[in-house]
Write a protein that holds these residues in place. Structure first.
Motif, PDB file in Angstrom:
ATOM      1  N   ILE A   1       1.019  -1.202  -0.016  1.00 19.31           N
ATOM      2  CA  ILE A   1       0.116  -0.019   0.105  1.00 19.31           C
ATOM      3  C   ILE A   1       0.859   1.145  -0.085  1.00 19.31           C
ATOM      4  CG2 ILE A   1      -1.771   1.353   1.135  1.00 19.31           C
ATOM      5  CD1 ILE A   1      -2.281  -1.448   2.587  1.00 19.31           C
ATOM      6  N   THR A   2       0.583   2.379  -0.918  1.00 21.58           N
ATOM      7  CA  THR A   2       1.396   3.303  -0.939  1.00 21.58           C
ATOM      8  C   THR A   2       0.751   4.410   0.057  1.00 21.58           C
ATOM      9  OG1 THR A   2       2.198   2.811  -3.076  1.00 21.58           O
ATOM     10  CG2 THR A   2       2.849   4.893  -2.351  1.00 21.58           C
ATOM     11  N   SER A   3       1.686   5.098   0.817  1.00 26.02           N
ATOM     12  CA  SER A   3       1.107   6.302   1.595  1.00 26.02           C
ATOM     13  C   SER A   3       0.379   7.380   0.805  1.00 26.02           C
ATOM     14  CB  SER A   3       2.411   6.882   2.386  1.00 26.02           C
ATOM     15  OG  SER A   3       1.801   8.048   2.951  1.00 26.02           O
ATOM     16  N   GLY A   4      -0.657   8.079   1.061  1.00 24.65           N
ATOM     17  CA  GLY A   4      -1.181   9.024   0.421  1.00 24.65           C
ATOM     18  C   GLY A   4      -0.403  10.447   0.762  1.00 24.65           C
ATOM     19  N   ALA A   5       0.484  10.484   1.809  1.00 26.38           N
ATOM     20  CA  ALA A   5       1.202  11.655   1.885  1.00 26.38           C
ATOM     21  C   ALA A   5       1.991  12.075   0.630  1.00 26.38           C
ATOM     22  CB  ALA A   5       1.908  11.329   3.383  1.00 26.38           C
ATOM     23  N   GLN A   6       1.626  13.159   0.281  1.00 22.31           N
ATOM     24  CA  GLN A   6       2.422  13.584  -1.088  1.00 22.31           C
ATOM     25  C   GLN A   6       3.412  14.836  -0.715  1.00 22.31           C
ATOM     26  OE1 GLN A   6       1.923  12.206  -4.081  1.00 22.31           O
ATOM     27  NE2 GLN A   6       0.771  10.820  -3.285  1.00 22.31           N
ATOM     28  N   ARG A   7       3.216  15.388   0.402  1.00 27.97           N
ATOM     29  CA  ARG A   7       3.953  16.816   0.371  1.00 27.97           C
ATOM     30  C   ARG A   7       5.450  16.568   0.771  1.00 27.97           C
ATOM     31  NH1 ARG A   7       0.634  19.722   4.237  1.00 27.97           N
ATOM     32  NH2 ARG A   7      -0.177  17.833   4.485  1.00 27.97           N
ATOM     33  N   THR A   8       6.411  15.844  -0.279  1.00 28.37           N
ATOM     34  CA  THR A   8       7.363  15.677   0.166  1.00 28.37           C
ATOM     35  C   THR A   8       8.232  16.801  -0.137  1.00 28.37           C
ATOM     36  OG1 THR A   8       7.201  13.510  -0.867  1.00 28.37           O
ATOM     37  CG2 THR A   8       9.299  13.978  -0.472  1.00 28.37           C
ATOM     38  N   ASN A   9       9.209  17.047   0.915  1.00 29.71           N
ATOM     39  CA  ASN A   9       9.901  18.399   0.397  1.00 29.71           C
ATOM     40  C   ASN A   9      11.508  18.102   0.861  1.00 29.71           C
ATOM     41  OD1 ASN A   9       8.889  18.326   3.177  1.00 29.71           O
ATOM     42  ND2 ASN A   9       9.766  20.504   3.565  1.00 29.71           N
ATOM     43  N   VAL A  10      12.201  18.410   0.047  1.00 28.77           N
ATOM     44  CA  VAL A  10      13.685  18.345   0.504  1.00 28.77           C
ATOM     45  C   VAL A  10      13.899  19.616   0.961  1.00 28.77           C
ATOM     46  CG1 VAL A  10      15.903  17.984  -0.396  1.00 28.77           C
ATOM     47  CG2 VAL A  10      14.220  16.620  -1.288  1.00 28.77           C
ATOM     48  N   PRO A  11      14.464  19.777   2.363  1.00 25.54           N
ATOM     49  CA  PRO A  11      14.600  21.046   2.706  1.00 25.54           C
ATOM     50  C   PRO A  11      15.755  22.006   2.095  1.00 25.54           C
ATOM     51  CG  PRO A  11      15.307  19.253   4.565  1.00 25.54           C
ATOM     52  CD  PRO A  11      14.584  18.604   3.148  1.00 25.54           C
ATOM     53  N   VAL A  12      15.780  23.440   2.240  1.00 23.12           N
ATOM     54  CA  VAL A  12      16.782  24.092   1.877  1.00 23.12           C
ATOM     55  C   VAL A  12      17.761  24.221   3.078  1.00 23.12           C
ATOM     56  CG1 VAL A  12      17.499  26.443   1.230  1.00 23.12           C
ATOM     57  CG2 VAL A  12      15.352  25.425   0.299  1.00 23.12           C
ATOM     58  N   VAL A  13      19.047  24.051   2.822  1.00 24.65           N
ATOM     59  CA  VAL A  13      19.906  23.976   3.817  1.00 24.65           C
ATOM     60  C   VAL A  13      20.869  25.076   3.556  1.00 24.65           C
ATOM     61  CG1 VAL A  13      21.691  22.774   5.062  1.00 24.65           C
ATOM     62  CG2 VAL A  13      19.839  21.537   3.954  1.00 24.65           C
ATOM     63  N   THR A  14      20.968  26.122   4.482  1.00 26.84           N
ATOM     64  CA  THR A  14      22.124  27.322   4.157  1.00 26.84           C
ATOM     65  C   THR A  14      23.148  27.019   5.102  1.00 26.84           C
ATOM     66  OG1 THR A  14      21.155  28.373   6.224  1.00 26.84           O
ATOM     67  CG2 THR A  14      20.067  29.082   3.963  1.00 26.84           C
ATOM     68  N   VAL A  15      24.354  27.710   4.828  1.00 30.72           N
ATOM     69  CA  VAL A  15      25.579  27.326   5.538  1.00 30.72           C
ATOM     70  C   VAL A  15      25.389  27.901   6.899  1.00 30.72           C
ATOM     71  CG1 VAL A  15      27.996  28.250   5.683  1.00 30.72           C
ATOM     72  CG2 VAL A  15      26.806  27.895   3.481  1.00 30.72           C
ATOM     73  N   GLY A  16      24.430  28.947   7.090  1.00 28.41           N
ATOM     74  CA  GLY A  16      24.404  29.380   8.490  1.00 28.41           C
ATOM     75  C   GLY A  16      23.582  28.205   9.439  1.00 28.41           C
ATOM     76  N   ALA A  17      22.473  27.669   8.768  1.00 26.27           N
ATOM     77  CA  ALA A  17      21.621  26.754   9.392  1.00 26.27           C
ATOM     78  C   ALA A  17      22.510  25.442   9.551  1.00 26.27           C
ATOM     79  CB  ALA A  17      20.469  26.220   8.334  1.00 26.27           C
ATOM     80  N   PHE A  18      23.323  25.056   8.734  1.00 24.85           N
ATOM     81  CA  PHE A  18      24.335  23.712   9.007  1.00 24.85           C
ATOM     82  C   PHE A  18      25.341  24.078  10.143  1.00 24.85           C
ATOM     83  CE2 PHE A  18      28.503  22.007   8.043  1.00 24.85           C
ATOM     84  CZ  PHE A  18      28.191  20.814   7.655  1.00 24.85           C
ATOM     85  N   TYR A  19      25.842  25.479  10.127  1.00 27.39           N
ATOM     86  CA  TYR A  19      26.671  25.695  11.179  1.00 27.39           C
ATOM     87  C   TYR A  19      25.950  25.732  12.578  1.00 27.39           C
ATOM     88  CZ  TYR A  19      29.702  28.793  13.968  1.00 27.39           C
ATOM     89  OH  TYR A  19      30.738  29.262  14.871  1.00 27.39           O
ATOM     90  N   GLU A  20      24.814  26.248  12.543  1.00 24.70           N
ATOM     91  CA  GLU A  20      24.169  26.312  13.994  1.00 24.70           C
ATOM     92  C   GLU A  20      23.744  25.024  14.357  1.00 24.70           C
ATOM     93  OE1 GLU A  20      19.950  28.198  14.404  1.00 24.70           O
ATOM     94  OE2 GLU A  20      21.328  29.822  13.622  1.00 24.70           O
ATOM     95  N   ARG A  21      23.369  24.193  13.564  1.00 22.70           N
ATOM     96  CA  ARG A  21      23.175  22.759  13.908  1.00 22.70           C
ATOM     97  C   ARG A  21      24.135  21.856  14.385  1.00 22.70           C
ATOM     98  NH1 ARG A  21      18.921  21.114   9.453  1.00 22.70           N
ATOM     99  NH2 ARG A  21      18.558  23.521   9.152  1.00 22.70           N
ATOM    100  N   HIS A  22      25.402  21.872  13.454  1.00 21.91           N
ATOM    101  CA  HIS A  22      26.385  20.862  13.560  1.00 21.91           C
ATOM    102  C   HIS A  22      27.514  21.577  14.113  1.00 21.91           C
ATOM    103  CE1 HIS A  22      23.491  18.424  11.636  1.00 21.91           C
ATOM    104  NE2 HIS A  22      23.630  19.183  10.739  1.00 21.91           N
TER     105      HIS A  22
END
Lengths: 330, 102
Positions: free
Chosen positions: A10-31
């Motif tokens: 059975i395939t999930s009906g959830a369609q709103r797949t999104n690959v997030p935008v990753v900025t350098v700042g966000a990457f730095y903040e997170r890791h």
């Protein structure tokens, strides 16, 4: 043999797949902590996007070769690149480094604790490229950063279902609203299992290998129970009753008894539920007043655990029965 | 009057029995047993299945599998209730169709 299990997906009906935008700042903040990153310069470059979830070592680019330059990736200057730069004459070094910074790279990371010399730091500032320093060994940094980036880039969907961890088996419980999902989740928490998310669950595909489920930030640790309202699971049941994230190992769909035409009575056939192109074992449990659904899900999770160890109860039982009948007939 | 009607309805309860032979190669294993129960459970009548003196309910998967009725086994099937004839007929069809196996 005709008793081979059938397989259905059975395939999930959830369609709103999104690959997030990753900025350098966000990457730095997170890791920053995990990757031991320190911003050295080029603060203006924090808004740039990392466009590919991996790392590049720009050795060839520094040598002047720009065909196939992986400019979408985080650029790491390891010991090799740094000693190469050191061996160039000053004007040459500046020219080559400027060319690198003028490419559309997201950012630079200098590993092994080295500092960029002031003349190169000036180029970085001028080009608006963020530079980080890390004491990590280049290979170690590359491995860790790749994993971190893969995670940040993972496609995510929202599934309408509750997520519970039952003895290490992550179970996503789906079902129409009012079928008794929350009551069932409460029953499982009472039995000592942990809640990941109630009613709405974010599911992330990790490198297309496995699915990781977590709660949306807003609703984390909370549940809505009909007749009681919103409860804080940590306050009511303690910290052991929650879990931040869990891999999805089993999907259970609760269905009203009357809506189900045929119920699987033997469990020989395998069914899968597909989320983000990953197939997860799936079962449907008929709901009827008086049935202890939490208990049934608990048993389903444990049976799934057995299957993970290569032990399929139904199949084994049936094979035994068939050979018994064959022995009698001969 | 009403009482009388009810009694006459009760009198018309069918009691039927029939001998049937399992012909599919693998016998009455899990999947055929589930199909048997699905057909049996559609009917209101009681259904009993006996093999070599052991009798179980035809609406129980575990019971049917316990009989371990392999190819060539003879089952004695009893049906008791208003739709007994229909039930026996459908069960016979199912067994004759080899449970869509082989």
């Amino acid at each position: 043999m005709s008793s081979e299990p059938a397989v259905q997906t059975i395939t999930s009906g959830a369609q709103r797949t999104n690959v997030p935008v990753v900025t350098v700042g966000a990457f730095y903040e997170r890791h920053a902590k995990k990757l031991q990153l320190k911003l050295e310069g080029g603060r203006g470059g924090l808004e740039r996007r990392i466009r590919e979830p991996t790392i590049n070592r720009p050795g060839l680019a520094l040598a002047g070769f720009y065909a196939y330059f992986a400019e979408k990736r985080v650029q790491v200057l390891g010991a090799a690149e740094q000693s190469y730069l050191k061996n160039l004459t000053r004007p040459q070094r500046r020219r080559r480094f400027r060319a690198l910074c003028q490419a559309k790279i997201p950012c630079l990371v200098v590993s092994r604790g080295f500092h960029l010399p002031p003349d190169l730091l000036a180029i970085v500032e001028e080009a608006g490229v963020a530079v980080f320093r890390t004491p990590m060994i280049t290979m170690k940094f590359i491995n860790a950063a790749t994993i971190a980036l893969e995670y940040d880039f993972s496609p995510t969907v929202t599934e309408f279902g509750s997520m519970v961890d039952i003895l290490g088996i992550g179970v996503l419980i789906r079902g129409a609203s009012g079928v008794g999902k929350s009551e069932c989740v409460l029953g499982l928490i009472e039995r000592g299992y942990s809640l990941v998310s109630d009613d709405v669950t974010r599911v992330k595909s990790l490198e297309g290998r496995e699915l990781m489920a977590t709660a949306p930030d807003v609703t984390r640790y909370h549940m809505e129970v009909r007749g009681i309202g919103i409860i804080n699971v940590v306050s009511v049941f303690g910290i052991g009753a929650i879990r931040i994230e869990k891999r999805v190992d089993l999907v259970v769909t609760l269905k009203d008894w009357q809506e189900l035409e045929e119920v699987d009575r033997i469990g020989l056939d395998r069914e899968f539920y597909e989320i983000l192109k990953i197939q997860v074992p799936h079962i449907t449990i008929p709901v009827r007043p008086g049935r202890d659904i939490a208990r049934l899900i608990e048993v389903a999770a444990m049976d799934q655990k057995l299957k993970g160890l290569g032990l399929n109860s139904a199949l084994e039982f049936n094979n035994k029965l068939i050979s018994l009948m064959e022995a009698q007939g001969s | 009057m009403g009482l009388l009607n009810r009694r006459s309805a009760a009198d018309s309860v069918e009691k039927l029995e029939k001998e049937m032979t399992i012909i599919n190669r693998l016998g009455l294993h899990a999947r055929p047993a589930a199909m048997f129960v699905r057909v049996a459970s559609r009917h209101r009548c009681d259904i009993w299945v006996a093999k070599e003196g052991e009798e179980i309910s035809g609406k129980s998967i575990m019971g049917l599998m316990m009989l371990a009725a392999g190819q060539g086994s003879k089952l004695h099937i009893r049906a008791e209730g208003p739709d007994a004839a229909q039930a026996l007929q459908e069960i016979e069809q199912l067994i004759q169709s080899r449970f869509n196996e082989d």
